[in-house]
Design an enzyme around this catalytic site. Structure first.
Site, PDB file in Angstrom:
ATOM      1  N   CYS A 139       0.830  -1.209   0.000  1.00  0.00           N
ATOM      2  CA  CYS A 139       0.000   0.000   0.000  1.00  0.00           C
ATOM      3  C   CYS A 139       0.866   1.260   0.000  1.00  0.00           C
ATOM      4  O   CYS A 139       1.781   1.391   0.816  1.00  0.00           O
ATOM      5  CB  CYS A 139      -0.886  -0.022   1.237  1.00  0.00           C
TER       6      CYS A 139
ATOM      7  N   ARG B 212     -11.943   0.319  -6.171  1.00  0.00           N
ATOM      8  CA  ARG B 212     -12.784   0.487  -5.001  1.00  0.00           C
ATOM      9  C   ARG B 212     -12.358   1.686  -4.180  1.00  0.00           C
ATOM     10  O   ARG B 212     -13.040   2.096  -3.261  1.00  0.00           O
ATOM     11  CB  ARG B 212     -12.682  -0.736  -4.117  1.00  0.00           C
TER      12      ARG B 212
HETATM   13  P1  RVP Z   1      -0.523  -6.747   4.215  1.00  0.00           P
HETATM   14  O1  RVP Z   1      -1.019  -7.913   5.053  1.00  0.00           O
HETATM   15  O2  RVP Z   1       0.468  -5.913   4.939  1.00  0.00           O
HETATM   16  O3  RVP Z   1      -0.035  -7.196   2.877  1.00  0.00           O
HETATM   17  O4  RVP Z   1      -1.784  -5.794   3.990  1.00  0.00           O
HETATM   18  C1  RVP Z   1      -2.972  -6.207   3.396  1.00  0.00           C
HETATM   19  C2  RVP Z   1      -3.969  -5.066   3.434  1.00  0.00           C
HETATM   20  O5  RVP Z   1      -3.503  -3.970   2.638  1.00  0.00           O
HETATM   21  C3  RVP Z   1      -5.327  -5.382   2.847  1.00  0.00           C
HETATM   22  O6  RVP Z   1      -6.160  -6.116   3.693  1.00  0.00           O
HETATM   23  C4  RVP Z   1      -5.870  -3.986   2.548  1.00  0.00           C
HETATM   24  O7  RVP Z   1      -6.434  -3.368   3.675  1.00  0.00           O
HETATM   25  C5  RVP Z   1      -4.624  -3.213   2.181  1.00  0.00           C
HETATM   26  N1  RVP Z   1      -4.503  -3.031   0.739  1.00  0.00           N
HETATM   27  C6  RVP Z   1      -4.876  -3.863  -0.255  1.00  0.00           C
HETATM   28  N2  RVP Z   1      -4.560  -3.281  -1.424  1.00  0.00           N
HETATM   29  C7  RVP Z   1      -4.008  -2.108  -1.106  1.00  0.00           C
HETATM   30  C8  RVP Z   1      -3.512  -1.110  -2.034  1.00  0.00           C
HETATM   31  O8  RVP Z   1      -3.415  -1.346  -3.235  1.00  0.00           O
HETATM   32  N3  RVP Z   1      -3.169   0.070  -1.531  1.00  0.00           N
HETATM   33  N4  RVP Z   1      -3.960  -1.971   0.223  1.00  0.00           N
END
Ligand code: RVP
Length: 505
Positions: free
Chosen positions: A319, A418
């Protein structure tokens, strides 16, 4: 003038647990990881509980049917990704709900005309060494035979050989019809000294496969999470735009719980979505909401009727929301504030709304910390993306196996945009996530067992036998930047040059 937000913004790595007194009863075998998934009133039982506090992220690269089944077998829940058509999402939910434990619909099916090179490529990609052969290559097509690693030798000249030349043909295979029970299939497997039993219907179509190893593991799943009809429990992501079309299909397919999937959930869009679900289904359909990062956001969603509230903005491994938009908050501080708000809400209203910590778990000990800070359960993306069961390709990059992992806000996923659009898809002009590789880590079961063994062990050090006790007894301390260095291997020369001393999970 803007106000200054009073709360802090720390991450998990800035904290440690200080051990407390543990008695002879504090051994991992006595520790329960049971936890509520959805809200309940004081004195009542939560309508859905999990046996382990883990859910898989609502992401294309994480939560497909295969991972959902594997996770339910370990006691957790997957949320099938919503960034696809409502019909295909519902089909995935249905696949989990109709899955007969022990009967596998293969995702690596061959056709008779494929070559040994294709077989090897599929083996490397999926990790499967036994592959059924059907006339059309579909997993439930006309059955033609089976290929196992004993059927071929890999030499250069052989790679062009056709599957029909070396497979064990249908007429030489022991098969069973679809009415055969798993127990009876297992007896056939033993009597014939085979490893795989194809289930074939009266028309000659392949239905599924029963593997010798699966029957044994089926018997040893004490935590598996089943509904009252003995089907695996599964969740599904929804969005704040097409819920009137999507929710009925998911409910019809048998989804046990839904979750509004948004990177920023302190918004009227979430209220409108929850209102619509309540107006059409009352309390019979369970819906989580989020994401929020403070007490105000929690209270808003709890008042709107969310069945659980998800915490976290910008902490996910893929993210880049914080970099792109400058919004977010350190995951640990956000979680601590929201969990405090949950407890106050429970005191005031008698309604307990579980909190999910979403994103940013890197080490196994982060799981324990998040649970000690008050999370009822954890949502993990990167963690699950690394396993055999995630829906992405396994690739060999420079001699190491990796799996692909991309964000829901990345260019790759964003057709389904989304993120923060509030109904207007065209508004998305920048990405909030990246496309990446994560190290391949093998089967989900082995990894989850290993992570939870560590969680249980640390809980024992804190004198806790369940998650409620952990929260009450855990003593959490902030650590300085220099003591972080002290926590890893330091001032020694590591013998294993591949190890940087970081035990990431
Ligand atoms: P991680 O477990 O640190 O990989 O994080 C997963 C979380 O990151 C997801 O559950 C969602 O809340 C968030 N996410 C998913 N896509 C993205 C993005 O493209 N920014 N962020």
């Amino acid at each position: 003038m803007a106000t200054f937000f009073e709360g802090e913004s720390h991450t998990f790595s800035e904290y440690l647990l200080v051990p407390g007194y543990s008695s002879h009863e504090n051994v991992p075998a006595n520790v329960s990881l049971e936890t509520p998934l959805v809200k309940f009133r004081r004195g009542e039982e939560p309508p859905i509980r999990m046996n382990v506090p883990m859910v898989s992220a609502i992401m294309q690269a994480v939560s497909g049917p295969r991972l959902a089944i594997a996770l339910a077998q370990q006691g957790g829940i997957s949320f099938i990704y919503g960034s696809q058509t409502p019909e295909s999402e519902a089909a995935m939910v249905r696949e989990v709900k109709t899955y007969k434990a022990g009967f596998v619909v293969s995702d690596s099916t061959l056709t008779p005309d494929m070559t040994l090179a294709d077989v090897l490529e599929m083996r490397d990609r999926t990790g499967h060494t036994t592959m059924p052969v059907t006339a059309d290559g579909s997993p439930t097509g006309p059955f033609r035979g089976i290929v196992t690693s004993r059927d071929y030798r890999v030499s250069r000249d052989d790679r062009g050989k056709r599957v029909f030349e070396f497979m064990t043909g249908a007429k030489d295979c022991v098969t069973a019809d679809p009415s055969t029970s798993l127990k009876a299939c297992n007896d056939i497997i033993w009597d014939h000294k085979i490893n795989t039993l194809p289930i074939v219907d009266a028309q000659g179509n392949l239905v599924s496969l029963v593997f010798r190893k699966d029957y044994d593991s089926h018997k040893s799943r004490p935590d598996e999470l089943l509904d009252e009809h003995k089907r695996y429990i599964v969740g599904a992501g929804i969005n704040t735009r097409d819920y009137a079309e999507r929710v009925p299909l998911l409910v019809e397919a048998g989804a046990d719980v839904l979750c509004i999937d948004s990177s920023e959930g302190f918004s009227e869009w979430q209220k409108l979505t929850l209102d619509w679900v309540r107006a059409n289904y009352g309390d019979s359909v369970k819906v989580g909401a989020g994401n929020v990062v403070d007490a105000e956001g929690f209270r808003y969603l709890a008042d709107c009727g969310a069945d659980f509230v998800k915490v976290g903005i910008g902490g996910g491994s893929i993210c880049i929301t914080r970099e792109q938009k400058g919004i977010g908050r350190g995951q640990a501080s956000a979680l601590i504030d929201v969990c405090r708000a949950r407890d106050e809400y429970f005191e005031e209203t008698g309604v307990y709304v579980p909190v999910c910590s979403d994103g940013g778990i890197v080490y196994d000990y982060h799981m324990t910390l998040a649970l000690a800070m008050g999370a009822d359960f954890l949502m993990l993306g990167r963690y699950f993306a690394r396993f055999d069961e995630s829906p992405t390709r396994r690739l060999n990059v420079n001699g190491s196996y990796v799996k692909e992992y991309w964000g829901e806000g990345s260019a790759r996923a964003r057709n389904w945009a989304r993120y923060d659009l509030g109904g207007d898809k065209k508004g998305l002009s920048f990405v909030e996530g990246v496309d990446s590789y994560v190290p391949y880590a093998g089967p989900l079961k082995d990894n989850v067992e290993s992570s939870l063994t560590k969680v249980r062990s640390t809980m024992c050090n804190c004198g806790a036998l369940d998650l409620v006790q952990l929260r009450e007894k855990a003593r959490i301390t902030l650590v300085s930047a220099t003591s972080l260095v002290e926590g890893g291997a330091h001032d020694v020369m590591l013998k294993d040059s591949n190890s940087d001393g970081n035990f990431r999970s």
